[in-house]
Design a protein around this motif. Structure first.
Motif, PDB file in Angstrom:
ATOM      1  N   VAL A   1      20.399  -6.480 -24.201  1.00 39.19           N
ATOM      2  CA  VAL A   1      21.790  -6.311 -24.594  1.00 39.19           C
ATOM      3  C   VAL A   1      22.343  -5.036 -23.988  1.00 39.19           C
ATOM      4  CG1 VAL A   1      23.306  -5.918 -26.552  1.00 39.19           C
ATOM      5  CG2 VAL A   1      21.499  -7.603 -26.717  1.00 39.19           C
ATOM      6  N   SER A   2      21.571  -3.955 -24.124  1.00 38.28           N
ATOM      7  CA  SER A   2      22.036  -2.699 -23.560  1.00 38.28           C
ATOM      8  C   SER A   2      22.249  -2.845 -22.075  1.00 38.28           C
ATOM      9  CB  SER A   2      21.017  -1.598 -23.835  1.00 38.28           C
ATOM     10  OG  SER A   2      20.655  -1.597 -25.182  1.00 38.28           O
ATOM     11  N   ALA A   3      21.352  -3.564 -21.426  1.00 36.77           N
ATOM     12  CA  ALA A   3      21.474  -3.693 -19.979  1.00 36.77           C
ATOM     13  C   ALA A   3      22.692  -4.507 -19.605  1.00 36.77           C
ATOM     14  CB  ALA A   3      20.213  -4.353 -19.427  1.00 36.77           C
ATOM     15  N   LEU A   4      22.827  -5.664 -20.237  1.00 42.45           N
ATOM     16  CA  LEU A   4      23.873  -6.568 -19.819  1.00 42.45           C
ATOM     17  C   LEU A   4      25.235  -6.068 -20.230  1.00 42.45           C
ATOM     18  CD1 LEU A   4      24.689  -9.253 -18.614  1.00 42.45           C
ATOM     19  CD2 LEU A   4      24.350 -10.302 -20.841  1.00 42.45           C
ATOM     20  N   ILE A   5      25.350  -5.763 -21.505  1.00 40.18           N
ATOM     21  CA  ILE A   5      26.675  -5.507 -22.012  1.00 40.18           C
ATOM     22  C   ILE A   5      27.080  -4.068 -21.795  1.00 40.18           C
ATOM     23  CG2 ILE A   5      28.079  -5.584 -24.074  1.00 40.18           C
ATOM     24  CD1 ILE A   5      26.511  -7.835 -25.080  1.00 40.18           C
ATOM     25  N   HIS A   6      26.186  -3.191 -22.085  1.00 41.87           N
ATOM     26  CA  HIS A   6      26.581  -1.808 -22.131  1.00 41.87           C
ATOM     27  C   HIS A   6      26.242  -1.067 -20.860  1.00 41.87           C
ATOM     28  CE1 HIS A   6      25.888  -3.048 -26.425  1.00 41.87           C
ATOM     29  NE2 HIS A   6      27.173  -3.045 -26.226  1.00 41.87           N
ATOM     30  N   ALA A   7      25.899  -1.759 -19.831  1.00 39.64           N
ATOM     31  CA  ALA A   7      25.663  -1.090 -18.569  1.00 39.64           C
ATOM     32  C   ALA A   7      26.352  -1.816 -17.436  1.00 39.64           C
ATOM     33  CB  ALA A   7      24.167  -1.028 -18.296  1.00 39.64           C
ATOM     34  N   ALA A   8      26.202  -3.102 -17.410  1.00 43.82           N
ATOM     35  CA  ALA A   8      26.624  -3.825 -16.229  1.00 43.82           C
ATOM     36  C   ALA A   8      27.966  -4.510 -16.384  1.00 43.82           C
ATOM     37  CB  ALA A   8      25.567  -4.871 -15.876  1.00 43.82           C
ATOM     38  N   THR A   9      28.276  -5.077 -17.522  1.00 43.07           N
ATOM     39  CA  THR A   9      29.414  -5.979 -17.542  1.00 43.07           C
ATOM     40  C   THR A   9      30.512  -5.577 -18.523  1.00 43.07           C
ATOM     41  OG1 THR A   9      28.051  -7.315 -18.988  1.00 43.07           O
ATOM     42  CG2 THR A   9      28.205  -8.005 -16.711  1.00 43.07           C
ATOM     43  N   MET A  10      30.239  -5.544 -19.809  1.00 40.78           N
ATOM     44  CA  MET A  10      31.363  -5.362 -20.724  1.00 40.78           C
ATOM     45  C   MET A  10      32.076  -4.028 -20.491  1.00 40.78           C
ATOM     46  SD  MET A  10      31.558  -5.388 -24.810  1.00 40.78           S
ATOM     47  CE  MET A  10      31.581  -3.674 -25.211  1.00 40.78           C
ATOM     48  N   VAL A  11      31.292  -2.998 -20.321  1.00 45.43           N
ATOM     49  CA  VAL A  11      31.925  -1.696 -20.199  1.00 45.43           C
ATOM     50  C   VAL A  11      32.694  -1.572 -18.898  1.00 45.43           C
ATOM     51  CG1 VAL A  11      30.345  -0.539 -21.737  1.00 45.43           C
ATOM     52  CG2 VAL A  11      29.746  -0.792 -19.343  1.00 45.43           C
ATOM     53  N   THR A  12      32.425  -2.446 -17.964  1.00 48.74           N
ATOM     54  CA  THR A  12      33.173  -2.385 -16.728  1.00 48.74           C
ATOM     55  C   THR A  12      34.494  -3.111 -16.851  1.00 48.74           C
ATOM     56  OG1 THR A  12      31.996  -4.332 -15.987  1.00 48.74           O
ATOM     57  CG2 THR A  12      31.125  -2.192 -15.325  1.00 48.74           C
ATOM     58  N   ALA A  13      34.707  -3.771 -17.976  1.00 54.84           N
ATOM     59  CA  ALA A  13      35.961  -4.493 -18.149  1.00 54.84           C
ATOM     60  C   ALA A  13      37.157  -3.545 -18.060  1.00 54.84           C
ATOM     61  CB  ALA A  13      35.969  -5.216 -19.499  1.00 54.84           C
ATOM     62  N   GLY A  14      36.976  -2.325 -18.546  1.00 56.67           N
ATOM     63  CA  GLY A  14      38.066  -1.366 -18.470  1.00 56.67           C
ATOM     64  C   GLY A  14      38.410  -1.040 -17.027  1.00 56.67           C
ATOM     65  N   VAL A  15      37.360  -0.841 -16.227  1.00 54.80           N
ATOM     66  CA  VAL A  15      37.578  -0.528 -14.809  1.00 54.80           C
ATOM     67  C   VAL A  15      38.281  -1.695 -14.121  1.00 54.80           C
ATOM     68  CG1 VAL A  15      36.443   0.117 -12.668  1.00 54.80           C
ATOM     69  CG2 VAL A  15      35.531   0.884 -14.870  1.00 54.80           C
TER      70      VAL A  15
END
Lengths: 175, 729, 102
Positions: free
Chosen positions: B271-285
């Motif tokens: 979860v940390s890898a997928l969401i909080h590193a690679a994909t969800m957090v990049t939604a802002g960018v």
């Protein structure tokens, strides 16, 4: 004042007196006898009015049969005066008062509304008893045959009834 | 159908399958999952994600074949009320295709990894039945993220935005009844709540921006909005962009809304890898990049965005250098790198930001997953020990730990399988290079990529950002350069602490390597981290050309120093050299402190004494959470209690409801209506009717006295009256 | 010769009838009441005959003939009933016969 009128007045007085006498008499036998006298008076009236047959039948049936029957029953039941009680004290005065009013009303009505024309038939005409009787018979058996027959049945029924009423009780007592 | 025809038509019609494949996968797992074995569940989920990846590839190819033109694929009508027309339309252009590829590609690799990771995790935490739920949530996340990146209006983007927020909540709180160490606690659910609530603050900003946008532009659609940008007053656009920045700060963990991301490490490592590193957090960018026309129109807002990003980058990097948990270091590293991306897109360097997004996805996912491998290795070692030695092991453990913090005492008394042993604490690790070699090399590759060492992927992308910053925003450049120094430093620290030296805990000594199902996806990611720079090599600029179809790049005009103007096909050698030197210097420093004299068990961090209070601040995350607690949360809780107890319960319930309303009603019904109106009024009347009738009839009954004479009298009375009436008439 | 006007007979009939009514209402002896009833009948018979002779029609006399017959039948049954009541009540006081009292 003719003879008819005088006769009528005297007889009327007698009729009313005997009626009142019947009313007020304490002894039942006296009342019955007063009534007989009343009936006789009325029979004489019928004669005066030209109805001899009715007069005769009045004396025969009413005074002769009915009152005798009454006297038999009085004898059976005792002619003693009933003990005085004071039930419904208000009833007598009121009844008399109303009766007086009724008399007045009735007289007024009959006198004013019913207006017969002419006088009564002369007594000479109708004192011929054969004619009145023959006329009466003809009318009775021709036009009024049915009521005549029915009346005979009525008398029969009354007779049977009177007898049955007494006989039934005897049977109950025996069983 | 000839291939050439396909090229003309393109595979655009496949766009909805981006969302459908993951949804189908999650439905299959939800309905039939309890009958499947773990392998089958994992395969179904991975195939769903892989199918989405295949669709992304086809869509990207269609865009490329079509000359980079954007295509809208309408799908369904959604809201048509008054002036508001919102449809679910898929937008396939180069930017969204890029995001789709990253999300589904990295996502699929993580799905495969998670099969192996969760297989062991549910067993270490004694709940095998929860395996199925994890993959359902993961697929749900992929579906929501696809909606986000493929939407053609701000509202569709928001639908996906909220969806990934929800999945983040579900997955962070996956072990909702425990804390990270497996003890029964509120900790994990609190972390999930925190993520959701802080994200909500960001969403609030996004919504305000959306409302202003609709008010000003009359539409949410990207094309519509971007067409009319010049017609709208700049102040409005500033308002829109700044509120959107609030949303970005929430979702991409910038100051001041980043506080949820470190706590989010409570979730399982995939979860940390997928969401909080690679994909969800990049939604802002992605959001800022997509809104490039809006931001380019208002340089003031751009400044703010860039500064927020740069400050966050440095702030988080300092915290990362003082953390002991392996995942926390990576979490703050993520915040820091997101700061780099946000600063980049804020400066107008959209390509640089997206490039860094892609490479960051590769190496951060690699790092997180490798950290997961490390953690599981420690767990395996601990498990091995507990089984092998039974109750004797607490004596062995005593040799390795000097009981410096409360945890060790608990571990003494509550020794169960991994209950209170913290497998993620770097102070327990050490020397894992020997016991977990594959993981070690993978981790090294990730570290070097992150630190920005030539020729790994991170070097190219970070360098581009630094170059653009140097040209246009010198302040941001200094902040970012220092942050880059710290980045290399804490990653080096981590490597020395975890993989070198001697094992500081028996578990570390007995750690075992992870199975192939976990290491193979990592190898793929490692390869991408090494080769990822090829995406936008100077001179070739593949990504720039690709993204330029969608995003208009603004060339910064103005005087720049001559040395900055040197360009080897886009690469400035001086900046590149400076950043490489900084990174190597930082690694050397970290070796001096942590590598030369490896830490012993129970030894405190060597930086503590020289830096003193500063290090304590770094350790404790600069007390940001505590400040929030004091300023916001505690008063808020007090106000809630007040409102609930006094106003709601005492006033509304007790007074208004009970006394006033219920009391009045009771008075009306019992006393007024029942006693007076009903009993004294209606009942009395009804009873009176009865009694009146009775008394009347009692009176009338006296007429029936049984005496014939009186009956006859009444007859006479009647006769007299009737005759009288007739006479008088 | 002046005959007696019919009205005189009518008045007499009314008076007799009234006396009969009074008798029914005042007396408590059942037999006396019965006798008063007969008196009433008689009074009405007198009225009928008087009218019939005034309009020179036989119908009145025929009617009176039947009335007398019916009166006879009625007296027979009535007296039988009175005897019955006497046997159960031991008195011919109508005031005693108030069991229909409500």
């Amino acid at each position: 004042m003719t003879l008819d009128l005088a006769l009528f007045l005297v007889l009327a007085l007698v009729a009313v007196a005997t009626a009142i006498g019947m009313l007020l008499s304490q002894n039942a036998v006296y009342s019955a006898l007063f009534l007989v006298l009343n009936f006789t008076t009325v029979a004489i009236f019928y004669l005066l009015l030209g109805a001899p047959f009715i007069a005769m039948s009045q004396i025969t049936v009413y005074a002769g049969a009915i009152m005798v029957l009454f006297l038999f029953v009085i004898m059976l039941l005792g002619a003693d005066a009933l003990p005085k009680t004071q039930v419904l004290p208000w009833q007598r005065p009121l009844a008399i008062f109303l009766a007086v009013i009724l008399a007045a009303e009735g007289t007024y009505l009959l006198v004013t509304k019913a207006r017969p024309t002419g006088n009564i038939l002369q007594p000479e005409v109708t004192v011929n008893t054969m004619d009145n009787l023959r006329e009466m018979g003809i009318v009775l058996f021709n036009q009024y045959l049915l009521p005549f027959e029915v009346t005979s049945i009525l008398l029969l029924v009354a007779m049977v009834g009177a007898i049955t009423l007494n006989r039934r009780e005897k049977r109950e007592r025996k069983s | 159908m000839h291939l050439s025809e396909t090229v003309n038509i393109g595979f655009f019609f496949l766009a909805p399958w981006l969302v459908f494949f993951p949804v189908i996968g999650l439905l299959i797992n939800m309905i039939f999952g309890h009958r499947f074995s773990e392998t089958v569940i994992g395969i179904v989920a991975s195939l769903a994600s892989g199918a989405a990846f295949v669709v992304s590839v086809l869509l990207a190819w269609s865009v490329a074949a079509g000359g980079g033109e954007a295509m809208s694929v309408p799908f369904a009508q959604w809201i048509h009320i008054g002036a508001l027309n919102l449809d679910w339309t898929f937008r396939v252009d180069s930017l969204s295709a890029t995001m789709m590829l990253v999300v589904s590609g990295v996502g699929t690799l993580i799905h495969i990894y998670a099969i192996g990771y969760m297989h062991e995790d549910v067993r270490f935490k004694n709940d095998v039945g929860r395996f199925q739920r994890f993959f359902i949530f993961l697929n749900l996340f992929i579906a929501a993220m696809m909606i986000l990146v493929s939407g053609d209006s701000y509202m569709m983007l928001f639908v996906g935005w909220e969806g990934v927020g929800l999945c983040s909540f579900l997955l962070i709180g996956f072990w909702y009844e425990m804390d990270t160490l497996g003890r029964s606690s509120w900790a994990n659910s609190n972390a999930a709540k925190k993520a959701f609530i802080v994200n909500r603050v960001g969403d609030f900003g996004f919504l305000i921006a959306g409302f202003i946008m609709f008010y000003a532009f009359g539409s949410f659609q990207f094309d519509e909005v971007f067409k009319q940008v010049h017609n709208i007053a700049p102040a409005t656009i500033v308002a829109i962009t700044l509120f959107m920045l609030v949303g970005v700060a929430g979702k991409s963990a910038q100051l001041p809304l980043y506080v949820w991301l470190p706590d989010a490490m409570a979730g399982p490592t995939p979860v940390s890898a997928l969401i909080h590193a690679a994909t969800m957090v990049t939604a802002g960018v992605y959001l800022v990049t997509r809104s490039a026309p809006l931001y380019s129109a208002v340089p003031q807002a751009q400044n703010i965005v860039a500064m927020v990003g740069a400050v966050t980058a440095l702030f988080a990097a300092t915290i990362a250098a003082g953390q002991y948990d392996i995942k926390k270091v990576l979490a703050y590293s993520t915040i820091s790198q997101l700061g780099f991306m946000v600063a980049a897109v804020g400066m107008g360097a959209y390509v640089a930001g997206m490039f860094h997004l892609i490479t960051h996805a590769f190496f951060k996912a690699l790092l997180f997953l490798s950290a997961g491998s490390v953690i599981l290795g420690m767990e395996r070692g601990h498990h091995h020990l507990a089984h092998a030695h039974g109750h004797d092991d607490h004596k062995t453990k005593q040799k390795f730990k000097k009981g410096k913090h409360a945890e060790s005492k608990e571990e003494h008394h509550e020794e169960e399988h991994g209950e209170v042993f913290d497998p993620g604490d770097m102070r327990n690790m050490g020397g894992l290079r020997k016991t977990m070699p594959v993981t070690f090399w993978l981790y090294m590759i990730g570290t070097l990529a992150l630190a920005g060492i030539f020729p790994f992927a991170g070097f190219w992308s970070k360098d581009e950002i630094l170059l653009d910053a140097a040209k246009a925003y010198p302040v941001a450049y200094y902040l970012l350069a220092v942050a880059a120094f710290f980045t290399a430093f804490y990653m080096g620290r981590q490597i020395w602490m975890v993989f070198f030296g001697e094992a500081r805990h028996a578990a570390a000594a007995h750690a075992e390597e992870s199975p192939r199902v976990m290491t193979v996806p990592l190898m793929v990611l490692a390869a991408l981290s090494v080769l990822g720079g090829a995406l936008n090599l100077p001179g070739v600029h593949t990504l720039t050309n690709w993204l330029e179809h969608t995003v208009t790049l603004v060339e910064h005009e103005g005087q720049v120093a001559s040395w900055l103007d040197v360009s080897w096909g886009g690469l400035n050698p001086y900046v590149a050299l400076l950043s490489t030197v900084l990174a190597l210097l930082a690694i050397y420093f970290s070796w001096l402190i942590y590598g030369r004299n490896p830490l012993k068990a129970g030894q405190i961090d060597p930086l503590k004494k020289p830096l003193g209070a500063i290090f304590t601040g770094m350790e404790n995350k600069w007390y940001v959470d505590e400040i929030y607690q004091a300023i916001i949360l505690t008063p808020y809780t007090k106000i809630s209690y007040f409102l609930a107890d006094v106003i709601d319960w005492k006033f509304w319930h007790d007074f208004v409801h009970e006394t006033v309303i219920a009391g009045t009603y009771n008075w009306i019904s019992n006393i007024a209506l029942n006693d007076y109106a009903d009993q004294k009024g209606i009942d009395a009347f009804a009873n009176w009717l009865g009694t009146a009738t009775q008394s009347f009839s009692a009176t009338l009954r006296k007429v029936q006295n049984g005496f014939v004479r009186s009956y006859a009298l009444s007859v006479l009375l009647g006769v007299v009256f009737i005759i009288g009436y007739l006479i008088l008439k | 010769m002046i005959s007696v006007p019919v009205n005189y007979y009518i008045i007499l009939s009314a008076i007799l009838f009234t006396i009969g009514v009074t008798g029914v209402l005042i007396r408590r002896n059942a037999l006396i009441i019965f006798m008063s009833i007969e008196l009433m009948l008689n009074a009405s018979n007198l009225a009928i005959v008087a009218f019939s002779s005034a309009i020179k029609s036989f119908s009145g006399q025929i009617f009176v003939f039947f009335v007398i017959a019916v009166a006879a039948a009625e007296v027979a049954v009535g007296l039988a009933l009175i005897v019955e009541i006497f046997k159960s009540k031991r008195s011919i006081d109508v005031d005693q016969m108030s069991s229909l009292k409500g």
